[in-house]
Write an enzyme that holds these catalytic residues in place. Structure first.
Site, PDB file in Angstrom:
ATOM      1  N   ASP A  31       0.835  -1.159  -0.216  1.00 20.43           N
ATOM      2  CA  ASP A  31       0.098  -0.022   0.220  1.00 20.43           C
ATOM      3  C   ASP A  31       0.854   1.014  -0.002  1.00 20.43           C
ATOM      4  OD1 ASP A  31       0.965  -0.644   2.589  1.00 20.43           O
ATOM      5  OD2 ASP A  31      -0.700   0.652   3.522  1.00 20.43           O
TER       6      ASP A  31
ATOM      7  N   HIS B 298       9.360  -1.344   8.957  1.00 20.31           N
ATOM      8  CA  HIS B 298       8.465  -2.534   9.084  1.00 20.31           C
ATOM      9  C   HIS B 298       8.245  -3.168   7.777  1.00 20.31           C
ATOM     10  CE1 HIS B 298       6.329  -0.047  12.113  1.00 20.31           C
ATOM     11  NE2 HIS B 298       6.400   0.887  11.424  1.00 20.31           N
TER      12      HIS B 298
END
Ligand code: BDR
Ligand code: CA
Length: 316
Positions: free
Chosen positions: A10, A240
């Site tokens: 995303d 992340h």
């Protein structure tokens, strides 16, 4: 032989870093980027992914659009962390090509059948597209090898006290994938908030004087600045999504706990990733949750790979 990789993004600043890590990893052969919503809408994730691939000279990697959850709107906190354009307001040229006609769901299902154990899927956004692939094909869940970024087992969430951002976007999808899947590795906040980057490292990219170095430095500095406000105690930004890619390339970077996972979908703990109490005594565990990470080794690899990749882009 390199393991085939589908990266589900995303795109997002750390998603951009994950794409770069994948391109710079000889252990992985990026066969497709599938785009979901989260940090931005699907269309923007597609635009960003195409532009980043072009920046790094990889227009051979196809990009696919996934479904967007009905009524989705980008959260204010996402815009604060990633910028309105998702890449920290860094300016990239629009790509000279478009996304594929085939849907992300079809591409995932087809690839799992084509490549079997030679393929790893790395979702680093909400699990909506993966859940749709499970739904679409009865053999997908048992055949797919998944290393995803999301969740928090031993630490609090980052959007609610219990929920991590990717799981929070679609807890039902994540719960469905966990219950159906047979080989799932969770790279959650437990480990990704231990792998931090600062402006000391991004300066090395800026100093390269290349288009790739400028992009990585500009986008990541924006992300570091946001972290200074949202999580000043960390002293850097969380890597992340690239950590999930790194673990797909080299599982020995993390220590894991074998567990059968579920997601709370109701009440105050909605979005929490936790062990499924009904499977506690089941000898077969379908998931491994990363609870320890070799921080120094990952950061060294991260900088070596991304700096090498950025060095090869045109001088500015
Ligand atoms: C995750 O949420 C997104 O904002 C990041 O790209 C990452 O995938 C971290 O919670
Ligand atoms: Ca992401």
């Amino acid at each position: 032989m390199a393991r085939k990789l589908i990266l589900d993004v995303d795109t997002g600043i750390d998603d951009a870093l994950a794409i770069a890590y994948a391109l710079a990893s000889p252990e992985l052969d990026l066969i497709g980027v599938t785009c979901t919503y989260g940090n931005v809408e699907v269309d923007q994730a597609v635009r960003n992914s195409l532009a980043i691939l072009e920046l790094f000279g990889r227009t051979d990697v196809p990009v696919f659009a996934g479904p967007q959850r009905d009524g989705f709107e980008v959260m204010e906190i996402s815009q604060f962390i990633h910028g309105v354009n998702g890449i920290g307001e860094a300016k990239l040229y629009d790509a000279s090509r478009a996304a594929e006609q085939q849907s992300a769901v079809d591409f995932m299902v087809q690839s799992v059948h084509r490549y079997g154990d030679d393929l790893v899927i790395v979702p680093v956004g909400p699990l909506t597209t993966v859940a749709a692939a499970v739904e679409a094909d009865e053999n997908f869940a048992s055949r797919a090898h998944i290393v995803f970024m999301g969740g928090a087992l031993t630490v609090p969430g980052n959007v609610t006290p219990c929920a991590e951002a990717n799981i929070n976007q679609d807890p039902e999808a994540a719960d469905f994938v966990f219950r159906q899947g047979e080989d799932i590795t969770m790279i959650g906040l437990d480990v990704t908030l231990q792998t931090l980057l600062t402006t000391v490292e991004t300066k090395q990219w800026g100093d390269l004087g290349t288009a790739g170095g400028d992009f990585l430095a500009t986008a990541t500095n924006y992300y570091i600045k946001a972290y200074e406000t949202t999580a000043p105690h960390l002293g850097g930004c969380g890597l992340h999504d690239p950590l999930a890619v790194a673990v797909a390339a080299d599982p020995s970077l993390v220590d894991t706990l074998a567990i059968n996972l579920k997601v709370d979908t109701d009440g105050e703990t909605r979005g929490r990733t936790i062990g499924d109490e009904t499977c506690l005594n089941d000898p077969v565990k379908s998931a491994r949750v990363a609870v320890g990470v070799d921080v120094d080794r990952f950061l060294e690899e991260f900088m070596r790979r991304l700096t090498g990749l950025a060095r090869e882009t045109p001088v500015v």
